[in-house]
Write an enzyme that holds these catalytic residues in place. Structure first.
Site, PDB file in Angstrom:
ATOM      1  N   ASP A   1      24.771 -41.432  31.336  1.00 16.62           N
ATOM      2  CA  ASP A   1      23.731 -42.253  30.716  1.00 16.62           C
ATOM      3  C   ASP A   1      22.865 -42.949  31.781  1.00 16.62           C
ATOM      4  O   ASP A   1      23.408 -43.515  32.742  1.00 16.62           O
ATOM      5  CB  ASP A   1      24.458 -43.315  29.862  1.00 16.62           C
TER       6      ASP A   1
ATOM      7  N   GLU B   1      21.172 -38.223  32.706  1.00 11.36           N
ATOM      8  CA  GLU B   1      19.964 -38.638  31.986  1.00 11.36           C
ATOM      9  C   GLU B   1      19.029 -39.291  33.002  1.00 11.36           C
ATOM     10  O   GLU B   1      19.303 -40.388  33.485  1.00 11.36           O
ATOM     11  CB  GLU B   1      20.307 -39.627  30.864  1.00 11.36           C
TER      12      GLU B   1
ATOM     13  N   HIS C   1      19.761 -38.302  20.295  1.00 10.44           N
ATOM     14  CA  HIS C   1      19.924 -39.471  19.430  1.00 10.44           C
ATOM     15  C   HIS C   1      18.876 -40.553  19.683  1.00 10.44           C
ATOM     16  O   HIS C   1      18.866 -41.568  18.998  1.00 10.44           O
ATOM     17  CB  HIS C   1      21.325 -40.051  19.628  1.00 10.44           C
ATOM     18  N   ASP C   2      18.039 -40.375  20.703  1.00 10.08           N
ATOM     19  CA  ASP C   2      16.996 -41.364  21.006  1.00 10.08           C
ATOM     20  C   ASP C   2      15.610 -40.875  20.589  1.00 10.08           C
ATOM     21  O   ASP C   2      14.633 -41.618  20.729  1.00 10.08           O
ATOM     22  CB  ASP C   2      16.940 -41.639  22.520  1.00 10.08           C
TER      23      ASP C   2
ATOM     24  N   ASP D   1      30.335 -38.952  27.104  1.00  5.55           N
ATOM     25  CA  ASP D   1      29.170 -39.717  27.526  1.00  5.55           C
ATOM     26  C   ASP D   1      29.653 -40.863  28.405  1.00  5.55           C
ATOM     27  O   ASP D   1      30.465 -41.682  27.972  1.00  5.55           O
ATOM     28  CB  ASP D   1      28.467 -40.279  26.271  1.00  5.55           C
TER      29      ASP D   1
HETATM   30  C1  GLC Z   1      20.424 -44.129  27.109  1.00  4.16           C
HETATM   31  C2  GLC Z   1      20.983 -43.766  25.756  1.00  4.16           C
HETATM   32  C3  GLC Z   1      20.467 -44.741  24.750  1.00  4.16           C
HETATM   33  C4  GLC Z   1      20.958 -46.122  25.147  1.00  4.16           C
HETATM   34  C5  GLC Z   1      20.565 -46.459  26.578  1.00  4.16           C
HETATM   35  C6  GLC Z   1      21.356 -47.627  27.085  1.00  4.16           C
HETATM   36  O1  GLC Z   1      19.049 -43.994  27.157  1.00  4.16           O
HETATM   37  O2  GLC Z   1      20.667 -42.441  25.448  1.00  4.16           O
HETATM   38  O3  GLC Z   1      20.883 -44.439  23.454  1.00  4.16           O
HETATM   39  O4  GLC Z   1      20.428 -47.079  24.288  1.00  4.16           O
HETATM   40  O5  GLC Z   1      20.826 -45.397  27.462  1.00  4.16           O
HETATM   41  O6  GLC Z   1      22.692 -47.271  27.295  1.00  4.16           O
END
Ligand code: GLC
Ligand code: CA
Length: 541
Positions: free
Chosen positions: A199, A241, A316-317, A98
């Protein structure tokens, strides 16, 4: 066209903090992951996406990195990490790291330098601005609540953080920032990892002064530059993402001719159960016809030569899908299988989030003391200030909060589900005596074996990877589609409801590939049972 490995792959996401503790401190770690690689091999996955394992003060559980080239001490050492990459490789499993490139921790050496003085060589690595009318530079908001600007008295300026105050945004316009990041990526490539998940990558082209955050004008230039400097000429997969992606935007990232990323995570389908114009906390029941049209749009708009998408219900979110869009009580097993079959027979690279493969459910709480997630905690306090009741807010968090996904993995029916023999950093889902890996593996009818079979079907049948997608007209609660490939047609039928539904078709069943009840024998006047799902090869009549 040669098939890149990641187009036929199934990827498993591990949230290391909650996977397996190996040294009694209540925190999952790298040795814990190594101890379960055979389980993952049995499931059949090709790669593991590891949520961040880098050095971090854990303001946002590792998404606030203080050193990209070191391992979080709670998770182990670089030697453990090397051992994980090697042990996975032995089993033909690749490790996807990640990469959090939009921001660092405020405890990263670059930021500690940057904040020292206006003329520090690292000053411009971050985004500093003067106050406007004695207050914040502008109205940009942090995803975790409040202004995205924090005043730093040392130099009397504000720095930008689109997430927490401890996650200052990097200034991608700075050439040295980009070069340091590319060098760090090469460090990991040289370790033999299989790729990267990037990310919130759609934020790196931001123009803070114009309050533009996602899809900024230079975003794709940066990605092409990064690709050229790092991923190019390596057999890696990259997934971005991208909360703001439409199919057109997804093609900009993933058209192979553009040399940016392999695929994206888009969030259109998974954002359908929130009220229009409101944030994720304001829940509205899922409209299945919208789900069908959004998924169909993504299935039909990206073709292998102009883009590639991922497939996911969970990460995980996000809350657990069986609780969210299935039925986590009476039809837990059946509805979890239906959701798996519906998703895994589509085009794209599927991701399974730890626990999804055993039908793990949400973990509602009745007190915030049971929560750990910075986003939920910040929201709780600000929502109460804004006049919402405790019940309302807890209910919202129970539906959508991120800790639903972050409870420790239940391995067996023993203390703390076998996750730890210490005291877990966050409590387990209390259903662990019933829902756990050992119990799942013992029961041939468990969700686990449906996932295992879906993975095998994908690996062995090009139709699943490349077939054209065609939505079937049905009752609203039925989600059915065809895949067509080289003269073969598969029909996927799912009942997205807890009530029986009528499905009729003139197609003739040639063979049944997978079901979650007994096999159908004819498609004429079929009364689908609650959450029934099956895949059949058919001939059109
Ligand atoms: C992404 C991650 C999340 C994190 C955010 C800031 O959305 O998946 O868990 O809090 O980025 O890094
Ligand atoms: Ca540990």
């Amino acid at each position: 066209m040669k098939t890149p490995w990641w187009q036929s792959a199934v990827i498993y996401q591990i949230y290391p903090r909650s996977f397996q503790d190996s040294n009694h401190d209540g925190i999952g770690d790298i040795q814990g992951i190594i101890s379960h690689l055979d389980y993952l091999k049995k499931l059949g996955i090709d790669a593991i996406w590891l949520s961040p394992v880098y050095a971090s003060p854990n303001d946002d559980n590792g998404y606030d990195i203080s050193d990209y080239e070191n391992i979080m001490s709670e998770f182990g050492t670089m030697a453990d990490m090397n051992a994980l990459i090697a042990a996975a490789q032995e089993r033909n499993i690749r490790i996807i790291m990640d990469l959090v490139l939009n921001h660092t921790s405020d405890e990263h050496a670059w930021f500690m330098e940057s904040r020292k003085s206006l003329d520090n060589p690292y000053r411009d690595f971050y985004i500093w601005r003067n106050s406007t009318n004695n207050t914040v530079p502008n109205s940009l908001q942090s995803t975790f609540g409040g202004s995205a600007w924090t005043f730093d008295p040392q130099t009397n300026q504000y720095y930008l953080h689109l997430f927490s105050q401890k996650q200052p945004d990097l200034n991608w316009e700075n050439y040295s920032v980009r070069q340091k990041i590319y060098k760090m990526i090469k460090f990991w490539i040289n370790k033999g990892v299989g790729g990267f998940r990037l990310d919130v990558i759609d934020l790196i082209g931001k123009i803070p002064d114009d309050e533009i955050t996602d899809n900024g004008p230079k975003l794709h230039d940066y990605l092409q530059e990064m690709n050229q400097a790092t991923f190019a000429n390596h057999d890696l997969m990259t997934v971005g993402e991208t909360w703001g992606a439409t199919p057109e935007i997804a093609k900009l990232y993933t058209n192979p001719d553009r040399h940016e990323l392999s695929m994206v995570f888009q969030f259109e389908h998974i954002s359908l159960d929130q009220e229009d114009g409101k944030d994720k906390w304001f829940y509205t029941p899922l409209d299945i016809s919208k789900l069908k049209s959004v998924m169909t749009k993504w299935q039909t708009n990206l073709n292998r030569d102009d883009g590639w998408n991922s497939l996911f219900w969970n990460n995980h979110d996000l809350p657990r899908i069986v609780s969210r869009w299935g039925d986590d009580s009476k039809y837990r097993i059946i509805s979890a299988k239906m959701l798996a079959i519906l998703l895994h027979m589509m085009k794209g690279t599927p991701y399974i989030y730890q626990g999804e493969e055993i039908g793990l459910t949400n973990t509602p709480v009745n007190n915030i003391a049971a929560l750990r997630d910075i986003e939920s905690l910040n929201y709780y306090h600000s929502a109460l200030k804004n006049g919402l009741s405790v019940d309302t807010v807890l209910n919202q968090i129970n539906h959508k909060g991120r800790d639903n996904a972050r409870r420790p993995m239940p391995w067996r029916n023993s203390t703390n589900g076998g996750f730890t023999d210490g005291s877990p950093w966050i409590d387990l889902n209390e259903k662990y005596p019933e829902i756990n890996v050992a119990a799942a593996l013992h029961d041939p009818n468990n969700v686990f074996y449906t996932y295992q079979k879906l993975i095998t079907l994908r690996h062995n049948n090009p139709i699943v990877i490349y077939g054209d997608f065609d939505l079937v007209e049905t009752a609203e609660e039925v989600f059915a589609y065809y895949r067509h490939y080289e003269g073969i047609t598969w029909l996927i039928v799912t009942n997205f409801s807890g009530q029986p539904q009528l499905f009729t078709s003139n197609d003739h069943i040639e063979k049944v590939l997978i079901t979650n009840y007994e096999s159908p024998t004819s498609l004429r006047q079929l009364y689908l049972k609650p959450y029934e799902a099956f895949v059949v090869q058919i001939t059109h009549k």
